[in-house]
Design a protein around this motif. Structure first.
Motif, PDB file in Angstrom:
ATOM      1  N   UNK A 196     -33.483  37.352  68.411  1.00  0.00           N
ATOM      2  CA  UNK A 196     -32.787  36.475  67.467  1.00  0.00           C
ATOM      3  C   UNK A 196     -31.719  35.626  68.143  1.00  0.00           C
ATOM      4  N   UNK A 197     -31.039  36.206  69.111  1.00  0.00           N
ATOM      5  CA  UNK A 197     -29.929  35.550  69.827  1.00  0.00           C
ATOM      6  C   UNK A 197     -28.727  35.333  68.890  1.00  0.00           C
ATOM      7  N   UNK A 198     -28.699  36.019  67.791  1.00  0.00           N
ATOM      8  CA  UNK A 198     -27.584  35.973  66.841  1.00  0.00           C
ATOM      9  C   UNK A 198     -27.440  37.352  66.206  1.00  0.00           C
ATOM     10  N   UNK A 199     -26.437  37.537  65.335  1.00  0.00           N
ATOM     11  CA  UNK A 199     -26.056  38.878  64.849  1.00  0.00           C
ATOM     12  C   UNK A 199     -26.694  39.303  63.533  1.00  0.00           C
ATOM     13  N   UNK A 200     -27.515  38.437  62.893  1.00  0.00           N
ATOM     14  CA  UNK A 200     -27.881  38.689  61.499  1.00  0.00           C
ATOM     15  C   UNK A 200     -28.774  39.923  61.325  1.00  0.00           C
ATOM     16  N   UNK A 201     -29.871  39.998  62.080  1.00  0.00           N
ATOM     17  CA  UNK A 201     -30.834  41.097  61.885  1.00  0.00           C
ATOM     18  C   UNK A 201     -30.179  42.455  62.134  1.00  0.00           C
ATOM     19  N   UNK A 202     -29.402  42.543  63.203  1.00  0.00           N
ATOM     20  CA  UNK A 202     -28.729  43.826  63.496  1.00  0.00           C
ATOM     21  C   UNK A 202     -27.745  44.170  62.377  1.00  0.00           C
ATOM     22  N   UNK A 203     -26.973  43.173  61.929  1.00  0.00           N
ATOM     23  CA  UNK A 203     -25.978  43.415  60.875  1.00  0.00           C
ATOM     24  C   UNK A 203     -26.641  43.826  59.563  1.00  0.00           C
ATOM     25  N   UNK A 204     -27.817  43.259  59.301  1.00  0.00           N
ATOM     26  CA  UNK A 204     -28.521  43.578  58.050  1.00  0.00           C
ATOM     27  C   UNK A 204     -29.403  44.818  58.200  1.00  0.00           C
ATOM     28  N   UNK A 205     -29.479  45.348  59.413  1.00  0.00           N
ATOM     29  CA  UNK A 205     -30.296  46.547  59.639  1.00  0.00           C
ATOM     30  C   UNK A 205     -31.787  46.289  59.515  1.00  0.00           C
ATOM     31  N   UNK A 378     -36.847  39.692  66.756  1.00  0.00           N
ATOM     32  CA  UNK A 378     -36.299  41.047  66.732  1.00  0.00           C
ATOM     33  C   UNK A 378     -34.801  40.936  66.957  1.00  0.00           C
ATOM     34  N   UNK A 379     -34.038  41.960  66.549  1.00  0.00           N
ATOM     35  CA  UNK A 379     -32.579  41.895  66.705  1.00  0.00           C
ATOM     36  C   UNK A 379     -32.184  41.945  68.186  1.00  0.00           C
ATOM     37  N   UNK A 380     -30.941  41.588  68.472  1.00  0.00           N
ATOM     38  CA  UNK A 380     -30.393  41.870  69.803  1.00  0.00           C
ATOM     39  C   UNK A 380     -28.993  42.434  69.613  1.00  0.00           C
ATOM     40  N   UNK A 381     -28.550  43.239  70.566  1.00  0.00           N
ATOM     41  CA  UNK A 381     -27.308  43.997  70.406  1.00  0.00           C
ATOM     42  C   UNK A 381     -26.107  43.056  70.292  1.00  0.00           C
ATOM     43  N   UNK A 382     -25.326  43.238  69.236  1.00  0.00           N
ATOM     44  CA  UNK A 382     -24.149  42.388  68.959  1.00  0.00           C
ATOM     45  C   UNK A 382     -24.513  40.908  68.851  1.00  0.00           C
ATOM     46  N   UNK A 383     -25.799  40.606  68.679  1.00  0.00           N
ATOM     47  CA  UNK A 383     -26.205  39.199  68.539  1.00  0.00           C
ATOM     48  C   UNK A 383     -25.984  38.390  69.798  1.00  0.00           C
ATOM     49  N   UNK A 384     -25.790  39.086  70.933  1.00  0.00           N
ATOM     50  CA  UNK A 384     -25.389  38.399  72.166  1.00  0.00           C
ATOM     51  C   UNK A 384     -26.603  37.895  72.940  1.00  0.00           C
ATOM     52  N   UNK A 385     -26.565  36.641  73.371  1.00  0.00           N
ATOM     53  CA  UNK A 385     -27.613  36.090  74.230  1.00  0.00           C
ATOM     54  C   UNK A 385     -26.999  34.960  75.061  1.00  0.00           C
ATOM     55  N   UNK A 386     -27.802  34.464  76.038  1.00  0.00           N
ATOM     56  CA  UNK A 386     -27.243  33.506  77.015  1.00  0.00           C
ATOM     57  C   UNK A 386     -26.000  34.126  77.645  1.00  0.00           C
ATOM     58  N   UNK A 387     -26.176  35.427  77.947  1.00  0.00           N
ATOM     59  CA  UNK A 387     -25.137  36.247  78.577  1.00  0.00           C
ATOM     60  C   UNK A 387     -25.870  37.380  79.280  1.00  0.00           C
ATOM     61  N   UNK A 388     -25.446  37.715  80.508  1.00  0.00           N
ATOM     62  CA  UNK A 388     -26.212  38.730  81.246  1.00  0.00           C
ATOM     63  C   UNK A 388     -26.232  40.083  80.551  1.00  0.00           C
ATOM     64  N   UNK A 389     -25.303  40.277  79.631  1.00  0.00           N
ATOM     65  CA  UNK A 389     -25.240  41.568  78.925  1.00  0.00           C
ATOM     66  C   UNK A 389     -26.197  41.615  77.734  1.00  0.00           C
TER      67      UNK A 389
END
Ligand code: HGY
Ligand code: MN
Ligand code: MN
Length: 416
Positions: A196-205, A378-389
């Protein structure tokens, strides 16, 4: 069309191993990747992908923009193929999954069909699109844009990186220019799996994003010209400080984006000041403003207001300002039948899901112009992307690839 049974699942461990293997190529400095397009690392990643495709019995096509097409035959050789894929190039401080999950998720569904001896009427083609990121050679989604007839190929090949190297020369240098004309291939459908590269899916579970739309994007390169001068001996009233003008413009960009909250966004990721010396007032500033919104009129409003503000700031400071379009595309509505295939797949497999608008741009946004297209997220952790973490879980990757496989196989029509 007969839908695949809910017990048809990919091999999540094998997918994860392939992701980790690819991540070893073009490592970053903090656990992610720096596998920028048309670098030696990109070439190495392409070679690894090609070797895996050969093992899976696929035949590789390569066009004159370096787009890779790995084909699994269908029972009807004349049926238009179902395409699936994304990109292997990364940001300079990119993650291990942006783009890569979509290419290797496509390969994994092929591996699974091979394991189970499942045949489809339509061929299936796994695709790696050249230069999705647009970070070394702007704009983003360059080669899929040429494929979709958005960009002229000669213009694309003349794009230069910060060192003045041309796209076409670098493609030749790494030896990944094919013979096939770009865009001749006709598609029955195209599916792209992406984080997703954003926080929505993880936040919504939710396990799965059913991507109904993609927001639009505008990249404007701004050049402000002042005068280099000594930071110590130049009196304040005499300064022509391009760096200061840029800072004032960027404040305005922030204000304009907030004025269209909550859906619009704006910032500058690319910023250069010249001569960039500690004791020289910057005589020039060159930066790219990235505005995005699901609403085209909002994007147009933000760009217009930014230009008006920048012109007023520079007039007031006695500086020159110039604007150049560096990229962009209108908001995208994906194909309803393909989106439904994604949603039905998530339902059938029992994965939680929700409709979502893609915040990032993807090759699917251009391919949607020439073929029925949809995306799985699919979700990504803390919606973080374009970041090595950037991080995802194996479970999220597996769920996304399962849904991708079902949507692709249903569309490609299983042959009993
Ligand atoms: O810029 C984008 O949205 C994409 O990540 N290239
Ligand atoms: Mn991407
Ligand atoms: Mn990206």
């Amino acid at each position: 069309m007969a839908a695949p049974g809910e017990n048809l699942k990919i091999n999540g461990d094998r997918l994860w191993d392939s992701l980790m293997e690819m991540a070893k190529i073009g490592p970053g400095v903090a656990g992610g990747n720096n596998r920028q397009t048309l670098t030696d690392e990109d070439a190495e990643g392409r070679a690894l992908f090609q070797s895996w495709c050969e093992v899976a019995g696929l035949t590789m096509g390569l066009d004159t923009m370096g787009n890779m097409f790995a084909r699994r035959e269908g029972t009807d050789p004349d049926a238009l193929p179902v395409y699936v894929g994304s990109h292997l190039d990364t940001q300079p401080t990119g993650g291990k999954y942006d783009g890569v999950l979509g290419v290797l998720g496509g390969l994994e569904l092929i591996r699974t069909l091979n394991d189970l001896g499942i045949k489809t009427k339509h061929p299936i083609v796994v695709t790696n699109w050249t230069n999705e990121e647009g970070t070394r050679f702007a704009p983003a989604m360059l080669a899929s844009g040429v494929f979709a007839g958005i960009h002229d190929q000669a213009w694309a090949e003349a794009r230069e990186d910060a060192a003045g190297k041309k796209f076409g020369d670098e493609l030749d240098r790494i030896g990944w220019r094919g013979e096939e004309p770009v865009g001749d291939r006709k598609m029955h459908a195209f599916f792209e799996l992406h984080i997703e590269q954003g926080p929505i899916l993880e936040a919504e579970g939710k396990d799965i994003g059913v991507v109904t739309h993609g927001q639009g994007l505008s990249w404007t390169q701004v050049t402000i010209t002042g005068k280099d001068s000594h930071t110590g001996s130049t009196p304040m009233p005499m300064r022509k400080n391009a760096g200061l003008a840029m800072a004032r413009v960027l404040e305005k960009v922030e204000e304009i984006a907030w004025s269209h909250a909550p859906h619009a966004v704006g910032a500058a990721g690319h910023i250069d000041v010249y001569p960039n010396s500690r004791n020289v007032i910057p005589g020039k500033a060159v930066f790219t403003i990235d505005f995005r919104s699901p609403d085209k009129a909002v994007i147009e409003d933000m760009v217009t207001r930014m230009k008006t503000a920048a012109q007023a700031i520079c007039d007031d400071m006695g500086l020159e300002v110039a604007f150049e379009v560096a990229g962009g595309f209108d908001p995208v509505e994906f194909d309803e039948s393909c989106v439904t295939a994604v949603r039905n797949a998530a339902e059938r497999l029992g994965y939680s899901h929700m409709n979502i608008v893609s915040g990032a741009g993807h090759d699917a946004c251009w391919i949607n112009r020439v073929a029925p297209t949809a995306m799985v997220m699919c979700p990504c952790v803390d919606g973080l992307s374009h970041n090595e973490a950037e991080e995802i879980s194996k479970e999220w990757a597996t769920a996304g690839a399962d849904v991708l496989m079902h949507a692709v196989v249903e569309t490609a029509e299983i042959v009993e």
